[in-house]
Write a protein that holds these residues in place. Structure first.
Motif, PDB file in Angstrom:
ATOM      1  N   TRP A   1     -10.280  -1.367   9.455  1.00  0.00           N
ATOM      2  CA  TRP A   1      -9.435  -1.936   8.165  1.00  0.00           C
ATOM      3  C   TRP A   1     -10.158  -2.929   7.553  1.00  0.00           C
ATOM      4  O   TRP A   1     -10.393  -3.145   6.629  1.00  0.00           O
TER       5      TRP A   1
ATOM      6  N   SER B   1      -0.109   3.170 -10.633  1.00  0.00           N
ATOM      7  CA  SER B   1      -0.539   2.480  -9.505  1.00  0.00           C
ATOM      8  C   SER B   1      -0.336   0.899  -9.795  1.00  0.00           C
ATOM      9  O   SER B   1      -0.268   0.540 -11.002  1.00  0.00           O
TER      10      SER B   1
ATOM     11  N   TYR C   1       0.914  -1.084   0.050  1.00  0.00           N
ATOM     12  CA  TYR C   1      -0.015   0.098   0.027  1.00  0.00           C
ATOM     13  C   TYR C   1       0.855   1.170  -0.049  1.00  0.00           C
ATOM     14  O   TYR C   1       0.710   2.308  -0.711  1.00  0.00           O
ATOM     15  N   LEU C   2       1.901   1.153   0.626  1.00  0.00           N
ATOM     16  CA  LEU C   2       2.890   2.484   0.913  1.00  0.00           C
ATOM     17  C   LEU C   2       3.534   2.901  -0.541  1.00  0.00           C
ATOM     18  O   LEU C   2       3.736   3.953  -0.939  1.00  0.00           O
TER      19      LEU C   2
ATOM     20  N   GLY D   1       1.545   6.656  -6.869  1.00  0.00           N
ATOM     21  CA  GLY D   1       0.318   7.695  -7.076  1.00  0.00           C
ATOM     22  C   GLY D   1       0.939   9.051  -7.489  1.00  0.00           C
ATOM     23  O   GLY D   1       0.380   9.786  -8.110  1.00  0.00           O
ATOM     24  N   PHE D   2       2.053   9.357  -6.788  1.00  0.00           N
ATOM     25  CA  PHE D   2       2.397  10.697  -6.954  1.00  0.00           C
ATOM     26  C   PHE D   2       3.146  10.979  -8.449  1.00  0.00           C
ATOM     27  O   PHE D   2       3.466  12.083  -8.976  1.00  0.00           O
TER      28      PHE D   2
ATOM     29  N   HIS E   1      -6.503  -1.943  -7.323  1.00  0.00           N
ATOM     30  CA  HIS E   1      -7.978  -1.367  -7.500  1.00  0.00           C
ATOM     31  C   HIS E   1      -8.920  -2.156  -8.794  1.00  0.00           C
ATOM     32  O   HIS E   1     -10.135  -1.895  -8.944  1.00  0.00           O
TER      33      HIS E   1
ATOM     34  N   ASN F   1       2.282   1.947  -3.484  1.00  0.00           N
ATOM     35  CA  ASN F   1       1.237   2.076  -4.378  1.00  0.00           C
ATOM     36  C   ASN F   1       1.055   3.743  -4.185  1.00  0.00           C
ATOM     37  O   ASN F   1       0.507   4.335  -5.152  1.00  0.00           O
ATOM     38  N   ILE F   2       0.987   4.171  -2.813  1.00  0.00           N
ATOM     39  CA  ILE F   2       0.933   5.608  -2.859  1.00  0.00           C
ATOM     40  C   ILE F   2       1.987   6.196  -3.262  1.00  0.00           C
ATOM     41  O   ILE F   2       1.639   7.654  -3.743  1.00  0.00           O
ATOM     42  N   GLY F   3       3.156   5.938  -3.221  1.00  0.00           N
ATOM     43  CA  GLY F   3       4.352   6.615  -3.555  1.00  0.00           C
ATOM     44  C   GLY F   3       4.137   6.579  -5.209  1.00  0.00           C
ATOM     45  O   GLY F   3       4.396   7.691  -5.819  1.00  0.00           O
TER      46      GLY F   3
END
Length: 251
Positions: A235, A176, A164-165, A171-172, A181, A167-169
């Motif tokens: 969660w 993804s 998840y971390l 996203g910038f 998703h 994937n967030i990175g």
């Protein structure tokens, strides 16, 4: 004692100065007290969720909800970190966390409900059904939190958090991981796996709370333990919601 939940780990009941277990003489942590405080936090979460839920449908859209999503999500994250590092503040920060998460969950749930009618009641039912089933299995001895079981769940939880971390990175940079998703078979399989891991964390939390009661942890740890259990439930609910949305989008 070990839990995949970052709020409930093996050092939670240890005194940072001596390394020994913190225990209370008279006002010690009890199972009934923890259950009561967990129920209170759930009521606060429900109240916050109902507020943003009703706001969403009364305004016919999500335009007015973004401040609540940001305040609830980011605020809840910050308060959770404060609670983890300042366990003695749990009697104040745990209810605050519950209220903030309620605002966030209510808004997110309303958005899913608008797209997939009926999905929220299904997710709520599955979440509390899973909680009841695993609690019964744990109390009956059908599931035991052995060391190998704990290590496996903690490793899986850490792996999911890392994904998840990353994937967030990504996203910038406009990228993804599609299976997180995607509603394809791989995406559904991944969400199913995450739901199972989140559910198994409940078993570790039950074992952790039971250990705290046996070791006569201080009374404020009832609030902290209730907070930790709520973290897992939130969660689990969100992951079940994600899994159901993927399944329904294929219909």
């Amino acid at each position: 004692m070990r839990s995949g939940n970052p709020a409930l780990k093996d050092s939670t009941f240890l005194d940072l100065g001596t390394g020994s277990v913190v225990s209370g003489a008279q006002d010690a942590m009890s199972l009934n007290g923890t259950v009561n405080k967990t129920a209170f936090l759930l009521v606060l979460t429900l109240a916050g969720a109902l507020y943003t839920w009703s706001l969403f449908f009364s305004s016919n859209g999500a335009a007015n909800l973004m401040p609540y999503v940001l305040v609830g999500g980011l605020g809840g994250f910050v308060v959770s970190l404060v609670t983890i590092f300042k366990k003695t503040w749990a009697p104040v920060t745990a209810p605050l966390y519950a209220a903030l998460e309620g605002l966030f969950i209510g808004a997110i749930s309303a958005m899913f409900e608008l797209k997939f009618p009926g999905i929220v009641m299904q997710a709520v039912g599955l979440t509390f059904g899973t909680l009841a089933a695993l609690l019964l299995a744990y109390r009956s001895g059908l599931i035991k939190a052995t060391e190998n079981f704990k290590l496996g769940v903690v490793a899986a939880t850490g792996g999911i958090a890392l994904l998840y971390l990353v994937n967030i990175g990504m996203g910038f940079f406009g990228k993804s991981m599609p299976f997180i998703h995607d509603s394809g078979l791989m995406g559904i399989a991944f969400s199913g796996f995450v739901v199972v891991v989140a559910a198994l964390n409940l078993v570790l939390d039950f074992d952790f709370i039971e250990s705290g009661v046996e070791q006569r942890a201080p009374k404020y740890m009832e609030w902290y333990a209730a907070f930790g259990l709520l973290v897992t439930l939130v969660w689990l609910y969100l992951e079940i919601l994600r899994l159901l949305s993927k399944l329904q989008s294929r219909d």
